[in-house]
Write an enzyme that holds these catalytic residues in place. Structure first.
Site, PDB file in Angstrom:
ATOM      1  N   HIS A 164       0.834  -1.194   0.000  1.00  0.00           N
ATOM      2  CA  HIS A 164       0.000   0.000   0.000  1.00  0.00           C
ATOM      3  C   HIS A 164       0.872   1.248   0.000  1.00  0.00           C
ATOM      4  O   HIS A 164       2.045   1.208   0.392  1.00  0.00           O
ATOM      5  CB  HIS A 164      -0.904   0.017   1.232  1.00  0.00           C
ATOM      6  CG  HIS A 164      -2.002  -0.990   1.178  1.00  0.00           C
ATOM      7  ND1 HIS A 164      -3.076  -0.955   2.044  1.00  0.00           N
ATOM      8  CD2 HIS A 164      -2.212  -2.066   0.382  1.00  0.00           C
ATOM      9  CE1 HIS A 164      -3.897  -1.959   1.775  1.00  0.00           C
ATOM     10  NE2 HIS A 164      -3.387  -2.649   0.767  1.00  0.00           N
ATOM     11  N   GLU A 175       0.976   3.852   1.940  1.00  0.00           N
ATOM     12  CA  GLU A 175       1.538   4.236   3.232  1.00  0.00           C
ATOM     13  C   GLU A 175       2.766   3.401   3.582  1.00  0.00           C
ATOM     14  O   GLU A 175       3.761   3.927   4.102  1.00  0.00           O
ATOM     15  CB  GLU A 175       0.495   4.081   4.355  1.00  0.00           C
ATOM     16  CG  GLU A 175      -0.730   4.940   4.175  1.00  0.00           C
ATOM     17  CD  GLU A 175      -1.890   4.232   3.480  1.00  0.00           C
ATOM     18  OE1 GLU A 175      -3.044   4.505   3.859  1.00  0.00           O
ATOM     19  OE2 GLU A 175      -1.652   3.409   2.571  1.00  0.00           O
ATOM     20  N   CYS A 232      -6.209   1.908   5.829  1.00  0.00           N
ATOM     21  CA  CYS A 232      -6.838   0.659   6.258  1.00  0.00           C
ATOM     22  C   CYS A 232      -6.243   0.276   7.617  1.00  0.00           C
ATOM     23  O   CYS A 232      -5.323   0.923   8.126  1.00  0.00           O
ATOM     24  CB  CYS A 232      -6.579  -0.441   5.223  1.00  0.00           C
ATOM     25  SG  CYS A 232      -4.849  -0.977   5.140  1.00  0.00           S
ATOM     26  N   CYS A 265      -2.405  -0.412   7.438  1.00  0.00           N
ATOM     27  CA  CYS A 265      -1.593   0.799   7.330  1.00  0.00           C
ATOM     28  C   CYS A 265      -1.666   1.630   8.608  1.00  0.00           C
ATOM     29  O   CYS A 265      -0.661   2.215   9.028  1.00  0.00           O
ATOM     30  CB  CYS A 265      -2.012   1.610   6.111  1.00  0.00           C
ATOM     31  SG  CYS A 265      -1.553   0.769   4.566  1.00  0.00           S
TER      32      CYS A 265
END
Length: 145
Positions: A53, A55, A83, A86
């Site tokens: 992801h 992040e 999410c 993260c």
């Protein structure tokens, strides 16, 4: 233009890169003392890795740039509410401040794990929310045809 808008625009540039690589368009930058120290965008398809992801990419880059695992003096800007995974990484990195654009009512950490961040982390949501959300809407509209 305030700093939050300026840095969210940089995060949006990262999201646009993801969009053009057929990735879910989420982008992120980490800023420390006025300098961008980490950038990332979603790369789950490219890397065939569900943890890739935006992040995670940006935190990894920031830690490498700064030479340490804690980002307590940094602000993380991301185009979509993190999410749970993260948010956990943001918490473990002890990020001092989180700024996000679009909310994620289905999978966002505020709904599923509101205590995931470090207790000292300050949060600002909704920065450039419409622009951040529109990029996601356009991406999924193209997918569904």
């Amino acid at each position: 233009m305030n700093d939050d808008v300026r840095y969210m625009r940089l995060a949006l540039e990262q999201a646009e890169q993801a969009f053009h690589h057929d990735e879910i368009p989420v982008g992120c930058v980490v800023v420390c003392n006025g300098s961008v120290v980490g950038r990332g965008h979603n790369m789950t398809e490219t890397m065939n890795d569900v943890t890739a992801h935006a992040e995670i990419q940006a935190i990894t880059a920031a830690s490498a740039t700064l030479g340490g695992k804690y980002l307590s003096e940094c602000t993380l800007y991301v185009t979509m509410e993190p999410c749970v995974m993260c948010a956990g990484a943001i918490g473990w990195a002890q990020v001092g401040r989180l700024v996000y654009g679009a909310t994620d009512d289905k999978r966002g950490y505020t709904k599923l794990a509101p205590a995931a961040l470090h207790p000292k982390c300050k949060v600002t949501g909704g920065v450039m929310e419409e622009q951040c959300a529109q990029l996601l809407i356009d991406f999924f509209k193209n997918k569904r045809g």
